[in-house]
Design a protein around this motif. Structure first.
Motif, short mmCIF file in Angstrom:
data_model
loop_
_atom_site.label_atom_id
_atom_site.label_comp_id
_atom_site.label_asym_id
_atom_site.label_seq_id
_atom_site.Cartn_x
_atom_site.Cartn_y
_atom_site.Cartn_z
N GLY A 127 -22.18 42.34 -10.94
CA GLY A 127 -22.53 42.80 -12.28
C GLY A 127 -21.49 43.68 -12.93
N ASP A 128 -20.53 44.22 -12.16
CA ASP A 128 -19.50 45.09 -12.72
C ASP A 128 -18.53 44.32 -13.60
N LYS A 129 -18.09 44.94 -14.66
CA LYS A 129 -17.05 44.39 -15.52
C LYS A 129 -15.74 45.11 -15.21
N ILE A 130 -14.71 44.37 -14.86
CA ILE A 130 -13.41 44.94 -14.48
C ILE A 130 -12.38 44.42 -15.46
N GLU A 131 -11.56 45.34 -15.98
CA GLU A 131 -10.59 44.97 -17.00
C GLU A 131 -9.23 45.60 -16.70
N CYS A 132 -8.20 44.89 -17.04
CA CYS A 132 -6.84 45.42 -16.95
C CYS A 132 -6.10 45.09 -18.23
N ALA A 157 2.09 49.44 -10.52
CA ALA A 157 1.14 49.52 -11.63
C ALA A 157 -0.24 49.14 -11.13
N ALA A 158 -1.27 49.48 -11.89
CA ALA A 158 -2.63 49.09 -11.53
C ALA A 158 -2.71 47.58 -11.37
N SER A 159 -2.03 46.86 -12.23
CA SER A 159 -1.90 45.40 -12.11
C SER A 159 -0.89 44.93 -13.14
N GLN A 160 -0.02 44.01 -12.73
CA GLN A 160 0.90 43.39 -13.68
C GLN A 160 0.22 42.25 -14.42
N MET A 161 -0.94 41.85 -13.92
CA MET A 161 -1.67 40.71 -14.48
C MET A 161 -2.82 41.24 -15.33
N GLU A 162 -2.98 40.73 -16.55
CA GLU A 162 -4.06 41.15 -17.43
C GLU A 162 -5.27 40.26 -17.22
N PHE A 163 -6.46 40.86 -17.28
CA PHE A 163 -7.68 40.08 -17.08
C PHE A 163 -8.90 40.88 -17.48
N GLN A 164 -9.99 40.15 -17.71
CA GLN A 164 -11.32 40.73 -17.89
C GLN A 164 -12.29 39.84 -17.10
N VAL A 165 -13.03 40.45 -16.17
CA VAL A 165 -13.96 39.66 -15.37
C VAL A 165 -15.28 40.41 -15.23
N THR A 166 -16.36 39.63 -15.07
CA THR A 166 -17.65 40.18 -14.67
C THR A 166 -18.02 39.54 -13.34
N VAL A 167 -18.31 40.39 -12.34
CA VAL A 167 -18.55 39.93 -10.97
C VAL A 167 -19.93 39.27 -10.88
N PRO A 168 -19.99 38.06 -10.32
CA PRO A 168 -21.28 37.37 -10.23
C PRO A 168 -22.18 37.91 -9.12
N ALA A 169 -23.41 37.48 -9.13
CA ALA A 169 -24.39 37.91 -8.12
C ALA A 169 -23.93 37.54 -6.72
N ALA A 239 -23.48 48.98 -13.73
CA ALA A 239 -23.23 47.81 -14.55
C ALA A 239 -24.19 47.79 -15.74
N ALA A 240 -23.73 47.22 -16.84
CA ALA A 240 -24.52 47.22 -18.07
C ALA A 240 -25.77 46.36 -17.96
N GLY A 241 -25.75 45.38 -17.08
CA GLY A 241 -26.89 44.49 -16.94
C GLY A 241 -26.90 43.83 -15.58
N PRO A 242 -27.86 42.95 -15.35
CA PRO A 242 -27.91 42.25 -14.06
C PRO A 242 -26.71 41.33 -13.88
N PRO A 243 -26.30 41.11 -12.63
CA PRO A 243 -25.13 40.25 -12.40
C PRO A 243 -25.41 38.81 -12.81
#
Length: 256
Positions: A127-132, A157-169, A239-243
């Motif tokens: 359910g967590d949203k992770i962004e770089c 660096a925290a990451s050289q790769m940019e992304f936005q993900v929400t982790v599934p259940a 997390a803002a909501g359920p996974p």
């Protein structure tokens, strides 16, 4: 007429019988100890050898770490897990021991060679949203920036790769502390897992493949240290909501 004393033949058999009893007791003790050790390894904890550079400088190649299996894992933990499928290259997988070595691993008398396992830091729970990354180059978890200088490899660096993900259940998102030398969840954001499915499924480690959390570096002696959750993870909100059933993946940076 006087009786002449006769030598009894009982002394020798009694000695042999006593030795045999002691031998049986010793064998039972050893077998019992092996059984207890095996049970502890299976359900309580075991030791692993660090096979790669992906967790430097928190963990160095050759370090022995104790992994406990009783407590549920959480954000910030250093976790050991089975290869979820297609992650391991030759440099990441520990050297497989022979049959004798494997026996002593199974009964807990040798540290696990880590063959078929990986070790990373748990960044996101279901359910967590992770962004770089934000404008300061920091990783975001549920909108909260992480201050990672206490464990991130110097100069990384925290990451050289940019992304936005929400982790599934039922899955987690992991990253190595040596970000520039870690084949972690980021690298697999476009891969399909071993069972097939959607692109990116392979990036998220199933919770049932997690062996446990690393809690101690016990060898070499000069590197003895506890492994805990860095303070920065304590301020991450829920997390803002359920996974979701399926991951949400975008290879773009978050809005600035």
């Amino acid at each position: 007429m006087t009786d002449t004393p006769t030598k009894t033949a009982a002394a020798k058999p009694a000695h042999r019988s006593g030795f045999a009893a002691a031998a049986r007791e010793f064998v039972l003790i050893v077998v019992g100890a092996l059984i207890v050790s095996s049970i502890l390894r299976a359900f309580v904890g075991q030791m692993f050898i660090i096979p790669s550079e992906s967790m430097e400088n928190t963990l160095l190649v050759g370090d022995r770490v104790v992994v406990e299996k009783i407590t549920d894992v959480k954000r910030g933990d250093v976790v050991v897990f089975e290869d979820p499928g297609g992650w391991l290259g030759a440099e990441e997988s520990g050297q497989k021991r022979g049959q004798v070595g494997r026996f002593f691993e199974v009964v807990g008398l040798l540290p696990d060679s880590s063959h078929g396992h990986l070790i990373k830091r748990l960044i996101g729970m279901p359910g967590d949203k992770i962004e770089c990354c934000d404008t300061k180059g920091r990783l975001l978890v549920n909108g909260q920036p992480l201050e990672e200088t206490s464990y991130l490899y110097p100069g990384d660096a925290a990451s050289q790769m940019e992304f936005q993900v929400t982790v599934p259940a039922g899955r987690i998102f992991v990253m190595g502390d040596h970000r520039s030398a870690s084949g972690d969840s980021r690298v697999h954001l476009q891969d399909v897992d071993a069972e097939g499915g959607n692109p990116g499924d392979a990036a998220f480690v199933p919770l049932d493949k997690v062996t446990g959390r690393a809690i101690l570096v016990v060898w070499p002696a000069g590197r003895w240290a506890k492994l805990g959750v860095p303070d920065t993870f304590k301020s991450v909100p829920a997390a803002a909501g359920p996974p979701p059933a399926k991951p949400s993946i975008s290879l773009t940076p978050p809005p600035k």
